[in-house]
Motif scaffolding. Structure first.
Motif, PDB file in Angstrom:
ATOM      1  N   ASP A  45       8.340   2.774   0.764  1.00 56.35           N
ATOM      2  CA  ASP A  45       7.893   1.628   1.546  1.00 56.35           C
ATOM      3  C   ASP A  45       6.697   1.044   0.783  1.00 56.35           C
ATOM      4  O   ASP A  45       5.662   1.713   0.652  1.00 56.35           O
ATOM      5  N   PRO A  46       6.800  -0.179   0.272  1.00 53.33           N
ATOM      6  CA  PRO A  46       5.717  -0.703  -0.570  1.00 53.33           C
ATOM      7  C   PRO A  46       4.401  -0.867   0.165  1.00 53.33           C
ATOM      8  O   PRO A  46       3.349  -0.979  -0.474  1.00 53.33           O
ATOM      9  N   ASP A  47       4.432  -0.855   1.497  1.00 53.92           N
ATOM     10  CA  ASP A  47       3.203  -1.006   2.275  1.00 53.92           C
ATOM     11  C   ASP A  47       2.664   0.321   2.791  1.00 53.92           C
ATOM     12  O   ASP A  47       1.740   0.345   3.616  1.00 53.92           O
ATOM     13  N   ASP A  48       3.249   1.425   2.311  1.00 54.50           N
ATOM     14  CA  ASP A  48       2.808   2.747   2.738  1.00 54.50           C
ATOM     15  C   ASP A  48       2.095   3.435   1.572  1.00 54.50           C
ATOM     16  O   ASP A  48       2.745   3.948   0.656  1.00 54.50           O
ATOM     17  N   PRO A  49       0.767   3.462   1.575  1.00 48.93           N
ATOM     18  CA  PRO A  49       0.032   4.066   0.454  1.00 48.93           C
ATOM     19  C   PRO A  49       0.384   5.530   0.229  1.00 48.93           C
ATOM     20  O   PRO A  49       0.393   6.001  -0.915  1.00 48.93           O
ATOM     21  N   ALA A  50       0.681   6.253   1.287  1.00 53.71           N
ATOM     22  CA  ALA A  50       0.993   7.672   1.133  1.00 53.71           C
ATOM     23  C   ALA A  50       2.297   7.862   0.364  1.00 53.71           C
ATOM     24  O   ALA A  50       2.400   8.743  -0.507  1.00 53.71           O
ATOM     25  N   GLU A  51       3.303   7.063   0.666  1.00 58.92           N
ATOM     26  CA  GLU A  51       4.570   7.174  -0.056  1.00 58.92           C
ATOM     27  C   GLU A  51       4.396   6.778  -1.519  1.00 58.92           C
ATOM     28  O   GLU A  51       4.953   7.418  -2.423  1.00 58.92           O
ATOM     29  N   ARG A  52       3.619   5.725  -1.760  1.00 60.28           N
ATOM     30  CA  ARG A  52       3.383   5.328  -3.146  1.00 60.28           C
ATOM     31  C   ARG A  52       2.663   6.436  -3.904  1.00 60.28           C
ATOM     32  O   ARG A  52       3.013   6.750  -5.053  1.00 60.28           O
ATOM     33  N   ALA A  53       1.678   7.040  -3.275  1.00 58.57           N
ATOM     34  CA  ALA A  53       0.940   8.120  -3.928  1.00 58.57           C
ATOM     35  C   ALA A  53       1.845   9.316  -4.212  1.00 58.57           C
ATOM     36  O   ALA A  53       1.743   9.955  -5.266  1.00 58.57           O
ATOM     37  N   THR A  54       2.745   9.631  -3.287  1.00 58.32           N
ATOM     38  CA  THR A  54       3.677  10.731  -3.515  1.00 58.32           C
ATOM     39  C   THR A  54       4.599  10.443  -4.691  1.00 58.32           C
ATOM     40  O   THR A  54       4.831  11.306  -5.552  1.00 58.32           O
ATOM     41  N   ALA A  55       5.125   9.223  -4.742  1.00 59.21           N
ATOM     42  CA  ALA A  55       6.007   8.860  -5.842  1.00 59.21           C
ATOM     43  C   ALA A  55       5.280   8.921  -7.178  1.00 59.21           C
ATOM     44  O   ALA A  55       5.827   9.403  -8.182  1.00 59.21           O
ATOM     45  N   GLU A  56       4.031   8.453  -7.196  1.00 54.24           N
ATOM     46  CA  GLU A  56       3.281   8.495  -8.454  1.00 54.24           C
ATOM     47  C   GLU A  56       2.967   9.939  -8.853  1.00 54.24           C
ATOM     48  O   GLU A  56       2.980  10.283 -10.034  1.00 54.24           O
ATOM     49  N   ARG A  57       2.717  10.786  -7.864  1.00 52.64           N
ATOM     50  CA  ARG A  57       2.481  12.195  -8.183  1.00 52.64           C
ATOM     51  C   ARG A  57       3.728  12.828  -8.803  1.00 52.64           C
ATOM     52  O   ARG A  57       3.640  13.562  -9.804  1.00 52.64           O
ATOM     53  N   LEU A  58       4.885  12.531  -8.246  1.00 54.11           N
ATOM     54  CA  LEU A  58       6.138  13.045  -8.801  1.00 54.11           C
ATOM     55  C   LEU A  58       6.366  12.499 -10.205  1.00 54.11           C
ATOM     56  O   LEU A  58       6.812  13.211 -11.114  1.00 54.11           O
ATOM     57  N   ASN A  59       6.068  11.222 -10.370  1.00 54.30           N
ATOM     58  CA  ASN A  59       6.231  10.588 -11.688  1.00 54.30           C
ATOM     59  C   ASN A  59       5.313  11.246 -12.715  1.00 54.30           C
ATOM     60  O   ASN A  59       5.726  11.539 -13.842  1.00 54.30           O
TER      61      ASN A  59
ATOM     62  N   ASN B 215      17.881  10.650 -22.042  1.00 55.02           N
ATOM     63  CA  ASN B 215      17.109   9.704 -21.240  1.00 55.02           C
ATOM     64  C   ASN B 215      17.586   9.764 -19.786  1.00 55.02           C
ATOM     65  O   ASN B 215      18.782   9.659 -19.531  1.00 55.02           O
ATOM     66  N   PHE B 216      16.659   9.976 -18.835  1.00 52.46           N
ATOM     67  CA  PHE B 216      17.081  10.000 -17.435  1.00 52.46           C
ATOM     68  C   PHE B 216      16.056   9.289 -16.572  1.00 52.46           C
ATOM     69  O   PHE B 216      14.888   9.157 -16.931  1.00 52.46           O
ATOM     70  N   HIS B 217      16.530   8.815 -15.415  1.00 49.89           N
ATOM     71  CA  HIS B 217      15.709   8.021 -14.511  1.00 49.89           C
ATOM     72  C   HIS B 217      15.771   8.591 -13.102  1.00 49.89           C
ATOM     73  O   HIS B 217      16.853   8.754 -12.537  1.00 49.89           O
ATOM     74  N   MET B 218      14.625   8.875 -12.544  1.00 52.26           N
ATOM     75  CA  MET B 218      14.498   9.121 -11.108  1.00 52.26           C
ATOM     76  C   MET B 218      14.006   7.816 -10.483  1.00 52.26           C
ATOM     77  O   MET B 218      13.056   7.200 -10.983  1.00 52.26           O
ATOM     78  N   GLY B 219      14.642   7.406  -9.416  1.00 56.84           N
ATOM     79  CA  GLY B 219      14.179   6.238  -8.675  1.00 56.84           C
ATOM     80  C   GLY B 219      13.647   6.682  -7.329  1.00 56.84           C
ATOM     81  O   GLY B 219      14.423   7.100  -6.452  1.00 56.84           O
ATOM     82  N   TYR B 220      12.337   6.657  -7.152  1.00 55.35           N
ATOM     83  CA  TYR B 220      11.715   7.063  -5.887  1.00 55.35           C
ATOM     84  C   TYR B 220      11.644   5.835  -4.980  1.00 55.35           C
ATOM     85  O   TYR B 220      11.029   4.819  -5.342  1.00 55.35           O
TER      86      TYR B 220
ATOM     87  N   ALA C 299      12.663  17.871 -12.057  1.00 53.51           N
ATOM     88  CA  ALA C 299      12.406  16.601 -11.373  1.00 53.51           C
ATOM     89  C   ALA C 299      13.131  16.552 -10.032  1.00 53.51           C
ATOM     90  O   ALA C 299      12.574  16.086  -9.022  1.00 53.51           O
ATOM     91  N   VAL C 300      14.367  17.034  -9.997  1.00 47.88           N
ATOM     92  CA  VAL C 300      15.124  17.056  -8.745  1.00 47.88           C
ATOM     93  C   VAL C 300      14.463  17.999  -7.742  1.00 47.88           C
ATOM     94  O   VAL C 300      14.305  17.666  -6.558  1.00 47.88           O
ATOM     95  N   ALA C 301      14.042  19.169  -8.197  1.00 51.21           N
ATOM     96  CA  ALA C 301      13.403  20.127  -7.298  1.00 51.21           C
ATOM     97  C   ALA C 301      12.120  19.552  -6.701  1.00 51.21           C
ATOM     98  O   ALA C 301      11.845  19.723  -5.502  1.00 51.21           O
ATOM     99  N   ASP C 302      11.323  18.871  -7.527  1.00 50.83           N
ATOM    100  CA  ASP C 302      10.089  18.263  -7.026  1.00 50.83           C
ATOM    101  C   ASP C 302      10.380  17.204  -5.971  1.00 50.83           C
ATOM    102  O   ASP C 302       9.702  17.128  -4.932  1.00 50.83           O
ATOM    103  N   ALA C 303      11.378  16.356  -6.245  1.00 54.43           N
ATOM    104  CA  ALA C 303      11.696  15.284  -5.301  1.00 54.43           C
ATOM    105  C   ALA C 303      12.213  15.850  -3.985  1.00 54.43           C
ATOM    106  O   ALA C 303      11.854  15.363  -2.902  1.00 54.43           O
ATOM    107  N   GLU C 304      13.045  16.876  -4.065  1.00 48.75           N
ATOM    108  CA  GLU C 304      13.561  17.498  -2.838  1.00 48.75           C
ATOM    109  C   GLU C 304      12.419  18.107  -2.028  1.00 48.75           C
ATOM    110  O   GLU C 304      12.369  17.978  -0.797  1.00 48.75           O
ATOM    111  N   ALA C 305      11.494  18.774  -2.704  1.00 55.07           N
ATOM    112  CA  ALA C 305      10.380  19.399  -2.002  1.00 55.07           C
ATOM    113  C   ALA C 305       9.473  18.371  -1.342  1.00 55.07           C
ATOM    114  O   ALA C 305       8.914  18.615  -0.263  1.00 55.07           O
TER     115      ALA C 305
END
Length: 474
Positions: free
Chosen positions: A399-413, A391-396, A370-376
């Protein structure tokens, strides 16, 4: 895995009709405790999830008794209006969002500790009582309630989401610590489940059915909970490590050796940096384990010595002890504020949080991937974990108004959950499904299991008025 992973980037909103007659009936019954003020509705129409721009509920009803809850649900059932139970609004997966409109049923005024039975180590409370409030009420008896999700959440909400937290490695989750419930059903009937006895073989385990149902099967109006004696001795320690891997492998060794550690929390260097800024601390900005030991003075000392030896083998350094209550409180307050510290490290952001829980033997593989994916991906993030129970949590941080960032976070998730399920783990160790993890639940449980869940939902809530559109929605 049983099905492909899928989850919506944004919730679908399908408001149901809210007849004027329904509002009139609620106002006649509750008077000023039924509010349609926009500010009140907006407060009850958001939580700590990354979902934004969802319309608020049509009205908010403030309940003060079981009778209030039953009457509100009966009125809602008559007009087929959705009912969303509300505690303090600290959920992370969109549980509270009014995706089908309706009323938010605020239970925060039902905040009475009804009875404490110190000889039986139990307490009976209303759902609006918070964990800190309960602990204040019982500490003079030498008792405490151990489930600690970080936020000062309501106990009703904690039961509804099957919460756990920092103490789960030793004391279990809400599933293990709720003995009995009073619940208002979708028809407005009041039923009781369980007893104050420590065990029972009488019929279906309805208590466990409602614990974790996220308000979709009934509204919890009373809980009977296990209490525990305050430990004779408590000691906390922090230890820094050269890498996240070293910290995680130390945790694995502690658990596999059977050391009865009470808390074992991981913070990566980014999180420690954010916590230092938020809580004005001077912790070494390296991956860190924050640990706590409970027991007799001799057993606490023995546990601590064993853990320190294990940490040394994995490159642990700067082992520091916090033996006074003030020192421990300062450290744990900083840990509990890690989520808010992470969010504040990027002003204006929202956090898409993960909540995977895996067998302890697979913890290192999953955390490191998970760390490697987020760094990449180059997306800001923070990492914390109740790693003593996998149990572990990544918090991505997006910017809530940036669709690209949301899509990246969901892909990592998605990738993180896929690995967790392949490891024999779960998509949610404590936050619940809500809106965000419905697709993940399908992948984890499979269609047959989901069909059983939907059948239970249909049997107990045939009009689908209790927190609809969540958990097992079609």
């Amino acid at each position: 895995m049983n099905a492909p992973l899928s989850a919506p980037l944004l919730p679908e909103v399908h408001p149901r009709p809210f007849p004027p007659e329904a509002l009139a009936a609620l106002q006649a019954r509750f008077g000023g405790r039924c509010s349609t003020a926009l500010a009140v509705r907006e407060q009850h129409g958001r939580d700590e999830s990354a979902f934004t721009h969802v319309p608020p509920p049509a009205a908010v009803v403030f309940a003060e008794s079981t009778a209030d809850v039953a009457d509100a649900v009966r009125i809602a059932a008559h007009w087929r209006v959705p009912v969303i139970p509300f505690g303090v609004g600290s959920s992370l997966e969109g549980h509270l969002l009014a995706v089908q409109g309706g009323i938010s049923l605020d239970l925060s005024r039902m905040n009475q500790v009804l009875a404490v039975q110190p000889e039986d180590l139990t307490a009976t409370v209303r759902p609006g009582v918070t964990r800190k409030q309960l602990n204040e009420a019982v500490k003079h008896l030498g008792l405490f309630f151990p489930i600690d999700p970080g936020a000062d959440a309501s106990l009703g909400g904690m039961a509804a989401t099957r919460a756990s937290g920092t103490n789960a490695v030793r004391y279990g989750t809400m599933r293990d610590n709720v003995l009995a419930l009073e619940v208002v059903t979708a028809s407005g009937a009041v039923l009781r489940t369980g007893t104050r006895a420590r065990k029972s073989s009488a019929g279906y385990d309805l208590t466990r059915l409602f614990v974790g149902s996220e308000g979709t099967l009934g509204v919890i109006t009373e809980l009977t909970l296990r209490l525990y004696p305050l430990p004779e001795a408590v000691s906390a320690a922090i230890c820094s490590f050269p890498s996240v891997e070293a910290a995680v492998r130390t945790t694995i060794a502690i658990i596999q050796m059977g050391i009865p550690i009470a808390r074992c929390e991981l913070l990566d260097a980014r999180t420690v940096r954010a916590v230092n800024a938020h809580s004005k601390l001077g912790l070494r900005e390296e991956p860190m384990l924050l640990m706590e030991f409970h027991g007799s003075p001799s057993s606490v000392r023995e546990q601590a010595e064993l853990v320190q030896a294990i940490a040394d083998e994995h490159g642990g350094q700067a082992f520091e002890w916090a033996t006074t209550p003030e020192e421990r409180t300062r450290l744990w307050t900083a840990r509990h504020n890690a989520y808010f510290a992470g969010v504040q490290s990027r002003p204006g952001c929202r956090a898409i949080t993960t909540d995977a829980c895996v067998p302890i033997s697979r913890l290192a593989d999953n955390v490191l991937a998970a760390v490697a994916d987020a760094e990449a991906a180059g997306l800001p993030y923070f990492l914390v974990g109740h790693v003593g129970d996998g149990n572990f949590h990544m918090g991505y941080l997006i910017d809530p108004d940036d669709p690209a960032e949301r899509a990246t976070a969901e892909r990592l998730n998605h990738a993180l959950v896929e690995r967790a399920l392949a490891s024999g783990g779960t998509c949610t160790g404590e936050h619940g499904v809500g809106l965000h993890k419905m697709g993940f639940l399908r992948a984890e449980a499979g269609e047959e299991a989901l069909a059983v869940m939907r059948a239970i939902k249909a049997a107990l809530d045939p009009q689908d008025i209790l927190n609809p559109g969540k958990v097992v929605a079609p």
